[in-house]
Design a protein around this motif. Structure first.
Motif, mmCIF file in Angstrom:
data_model
loop_
_atom_site.group_PDB
_atom_site.id
_atom_site.type_symbol
_atom_site.label_atom_id
_atom_site.label_comp_id
_atom_site.label_asym_id
_atom_site.label_seq_id
_atom_site.Cartn_x
_atom_site.Cartn_y
_atom_site.Cartn_z
ATOM 1 N N ARG A 187 0.865 -1.184 0.000
ATOM 2 C CA ARG A 187 0.000 0.000 0.000
ATOM 3 C C ARG A 187 0.900 1.232 0.000
ATOM 4 N NH1 ARG A 187 -2.966 -0.569 5.378
ATOM 5 N NH2 ARG A 187 -0.922 -1.384 5.859
ATOM 6 N N PRO A 188 1.143 1.838 -1.136
ATOM 7 C CA PRO A 188 2.053 2.989 -1.184
ATOM 8 C C PRO A 188 1.422 4.233 -0.551
ATOM 9 C CG PRO A 188 1.145 2.558 -3.359
ATOM 10 C CD PRO A 188 0.630 1.484 -2.442
ATOM 11 N N ASP A 189 1.488 4.309 0.749
ATOM 12 C CA ASP A 189 0.911 5.429 1.501
ATOM 13 C C ASP A 189 1.968 5.934 2.476
ATOM 14 O OD1 ASP A 189 -0.586 7.227 2.957
ATOM 15 O OD2 ASP A 189 -1.900 5.716 3.853
ATOM 16 N N ALA A 190 2.854 6.783 1.958
ATOM 17 C CA ALA A 190 3.964 7.270 2.771
ATOM 18 C C ALA A 190 3.487 7.989 4.031
ATOM 19 C CB ALA A 190 4.859 8.193 1.940
ATOM 20 N N ARG A 191 2.450 8.827 3.909
ATOM 21 C CA ARG A 191 1.954 9.571 5.073
ATOM 22 C C ARG A 191 1.377 8.611 6.112
ATOM 23 N NH1 ARG A 191 3.760 13.287 7.001
ATOM 24 N NH2 ARG A 191 3.771 11.976 8.785
ATOM 25 N N GLY A 192 0.614 7.635 5.654
ATOM 26 C CA GLY A 192 0.042 6.645 6.567
ATOM 27 C C GLY A 192 1.120 5.842 7.273
ATOM 28 N N LEU A 193 2.155 5.451 6.533
ATOM 29 C CA LEU A 193 3.256 4.694 7.135
ATOM 30 C C LEU A 193 3.989 5.553 8.159
ATOM 31 C CD1 LEU A 193 5.029 2.205 7.387
ATOM 32 C CD2 LEU A 193 6.321 3.024 5.382
ATOM 33 N N ALA A 194 4.253 6.802 7.801
ATOM 34 C CA ALA A 194 4.924 7.706 8.738
ATOM 35 C C ALA A 194 4.106 7.883 10.014
ATOM 36 C CB ALA A 194 5.170 9.059 8.068
ATOM 37 N N ASP A 195 2.799 8.054 9.869
ATOM 38 C CA ASP A 195 1.933 8.209 11.040
ATOM 39 C C ASP A 195 1.933 6.943 11.893
ATOM 40 O OD1 ASP A 195 1.313 10.774 10.241
ATOM 41 O OD2 ASP A 195 -0.647 10.236 9.387
ATOM 42 N N THR A 196 1.914 5.785 11.233
ATOM 43 C CA THR A 196 1.939 4.510 11.965
ATOM 44 C C THR A 196 3.244 4.361 12.738
ATOM 45 O OG1 THR A 196 0.474 3.433 10.375
ATOM 46 C CG2 THR A 196 1.857 1.992 11.711
ATOM 47 N N ILE A 197 4.355 4.704 12.112
ATOM 48 C CA ILE A 197 5.663 4.622 12.785
ATOM 49 C C ILE A 197 5.686 5.578 13.977
ATOM 50 C CG2 ILE A 197 8.125 5.133 12.555
ATOM 51 C CD1 ILE A 197 7.865 4.113 9.616
ATOM 52 N N THR A 198 5.238 6.807 13.755
ATOM 53 C CA THR A 198 5.235 7.806 14.831
ATOM 54 C C THR A 198 4.377 7.349 16.004
ATOM 55 O OG1 THR A 198 5.579 9.575 13.230
ATOM 56 C CG2 THR A 198 4.709 10.210 15.385
ATOM 57 N N ASP A 199 3.190 6.842 15.721
ATOM 58 C CA ASP A 199 2.293 6.368 16.775
ATOM 59 C C ASP A 199 2.899 5.185 17.526
ATOM 60 O OD1 ASP A 199 -0.359 6.193 18.163
ATOM 61 O OD2 ASP A 199 -0.361 4.227 17.157
ATOM 62 N N THR A 200 3.510 4.267 16.798
ATOM 63 C CA THR A 200 4.101 3.081 17.418
ATOM 64 C C THR A 200 5.265 3.473 18.328
ATOM 65 O OG1 THR A 200 3.448 1.783 15.491
ATOM 66 C CG2 THR A 200 5.083 0.797 16.950
ATOM 67 N N VAL A 201 6.114 4.379 17.864
ATOM 68 C CA VAL A 201 7.241 4.852 18.682
ATOM 69 C C VAL A 201 6.719 5.595 19.903
ATOM 70 C CG1 VAL A 201 9.212 6.444 18.729
ATOM 71 C CG2 VAL A 201 8.892 4.916 16.769
ATOM 72 N N ARG A 202 5.700 6.414 19.731
ATOM 73 C CA ARG A 202 5.120 7.177 20.849
ATOM 74 C C ARG A 202 4.567 6.222 21.920
ATOM 75 N NH1 ARG A 202 1.662 10.576 18.151
ATOM 76 N NH2 ARG A 202 3.402 11.944 17.749
ATOM 77 N N ARG A 203 3.859 5.173 21.491
ATOM 78 C CA ARG A 203 3.299 4.216 22.456
ATOM 79 C C ARG A 203 4.403 3.434 23.154
ATOM 80 N NH1 ARG A 203 0.401 0.334 20.438
ATOM 81 N NH2 ARG A 203 0.849 0.683 18.253
ATOM 82 N N ALA A 204 5.454 3.081 22.420
ATOM 83 C CA ALA A 204 6.582 2.368 23.036
ATOM 84 C C ALA A 204 7.267 3.263 24.067
ATOM 85 C CB ALA A 204 7.579 1.921 21.960
ATOM 86 N N THR A 205 7.428 4.534 23.732
ATOM 87 C CA THR A 205 8.061 5.474 24.659
ATOM 88 C C THR A 205 7.229 5.642 25.925
ATOM 89 O OG1 THR A 205 9.118 6.643 22.824
ATOM 90 C CG2 THR A 205 8.927 7.829 24.907
ATOM 91 N N ALA A 206 5.917 5.736 25.785
ATOM 92 C CA ALA A 206 5.037 5.853 26.960
ATOM 93 C C ALA A 206 5.175 4.630 27.854
ATOM 94 C CB ALA A 206 3.591 6.043 26.514
ATOM 95 N N ARG A 207 5.251 3.450 27.253
ATOM 96 C CA ARG A 207 5.432 2.226 28.047
ATOM 97 C C ARG A 207 6.787 2.211 28.732
ATOM 98 N NH1 ARG A 207 4.887 -2.747 24.725
ATOM 99 N NH2 ARG A 207 5.688 -3.678 26.622
ATOM 100 N N ALA A 208 7.826 2.708 28.054
ATOM 101 C CA ALA A 208 9.170 2.761 28.655
ATOM 102 C C ALA A 208 9.176 3.687 29.866
ATOM 103 C CB ALA A 208 10.197 3.219 27.618
ATOM 104 N N VAL A 209 8.500 4.816 29.748
ATOM 105 C CA VAL A 209 8.410 5.751 30.874
ATOM 106 C C VAL A 209 7.680 5.088 32.039
ATOM 107 C CG1 VAL A 209 7.330 7.900 31.655
ATOM 108 C CG2 VAL A 209 8.632 7.857 29.526
ATOM 109 N N GLU A 210 6.597 4.378 31.757
ATOM 110 C CA GLU A 210 5.864 3.693 32.833
ATOM 111 C C GLU A 210 6.741 2.636 33.511
ATOM 112 O OE1 GLU A 210 3.051 4.597 34.363
ATOM 113 O OE2 GLU A 210 3.297 6.290 33.001
ATOM 114 N N GLU A 211 7.566 1.940 32.732
ATOM 115 C CA GLU A 211 8.504 0.966 33.322
ATOM 116 C C GLU A 211 9.502 1.678 34.240
ATOM 117 O OE1 GLU A 211 8.807 -2.480 33.210
ATOM 118 O OE2 GLU A 211 6.797 -2.324 32.357
ATOM 119 N N LEU A 212 9.976 2.835 33.809
ATOM 120 C CA LEU A 212 10.910 3.609 34.622
ATOM 121 C C LEU A 212 10.246 4.073 35.913
ATOM 122 C CD1 LEU A 212 13.765 4.937 34.681
ATOM 123 C CD2 LEU A 212 12.640 6.985 33.778
ATOM 124 N N VAL A 213 9.025 4.559 35.806
ATOM 125 C CA VAL A 213 8.289 5.021 36.986
ATOM 126 C C VAL A 213 8.103 3.866 37.967
ATOM 127 C CG1 VAL A 213 6.032 5.871 37.781
ATOM 128 C CG2 VAL A 213 7.171 6.970 35.832
#
Length: 135
Positions: free
Chosen positions: A71-97
């Protein structure tokens, strides 16, 4: 002039700070090593993107399932990557807390990590006045 109750509250808070500092000093190297080792991997909702981040949110690894290219959707892929990284970062912060919870109250650490100076100062002020201390 400080009232006796205010002095007692300040002493209790100073004792609590000293005890917390001494405990943190004893556990510091172990906690630091464990904190630095935190890595969280999160998959995108469609399962085609996998991102691994450090506790600071640094992207360590990014895996893309070859099906994303169907599915050649560069914007959609970028948004998916950004969302996935953001959710992983939130989980990492919760692990630190969670890791630091025995020595730092979670709300206090979150305020520090978020750069929320107003909340940090409010918490310090409350502690100095003897309100809301954690035992």
């Amino acid at each position: 002039m400080l009232e006796e109750r205010d002095v007692a509250g300040l002493r209790a808070y100073a004792d609590e700070l000293r005890d917390t500092f001494m405990r943190m000093q004893r556990e510091a190297s172990d906690l630091n090593a464990r904190a630095q080792a935190i890595q969280i991997t999160e998959k995108s909702l469609d399962g085609l993107v996998s991102a691994t981040v450090s506790v600071r949110g640094e992207l360590i690894r990014l895996d893309l399932d070859p099906r994303v290219f169907r599915r050649p959707d560069a914007r959609g892929l970028a948004d998916t990557i950004t969302d996935t990284v953001r959710r992983a970062t939130a989980r990492a912060v919760e692990e630190l807390v969670k890791l630091f919870e025995p020595v730092i109250p979670p709300e206090q650490l979150r305020a520090h990590l978020d750069g929320d100076l107003d909340t940090v100062l409010d918490q310090l002020s409350s502690g100095m006045s003897g309100e809301g201390r954690r035992r």
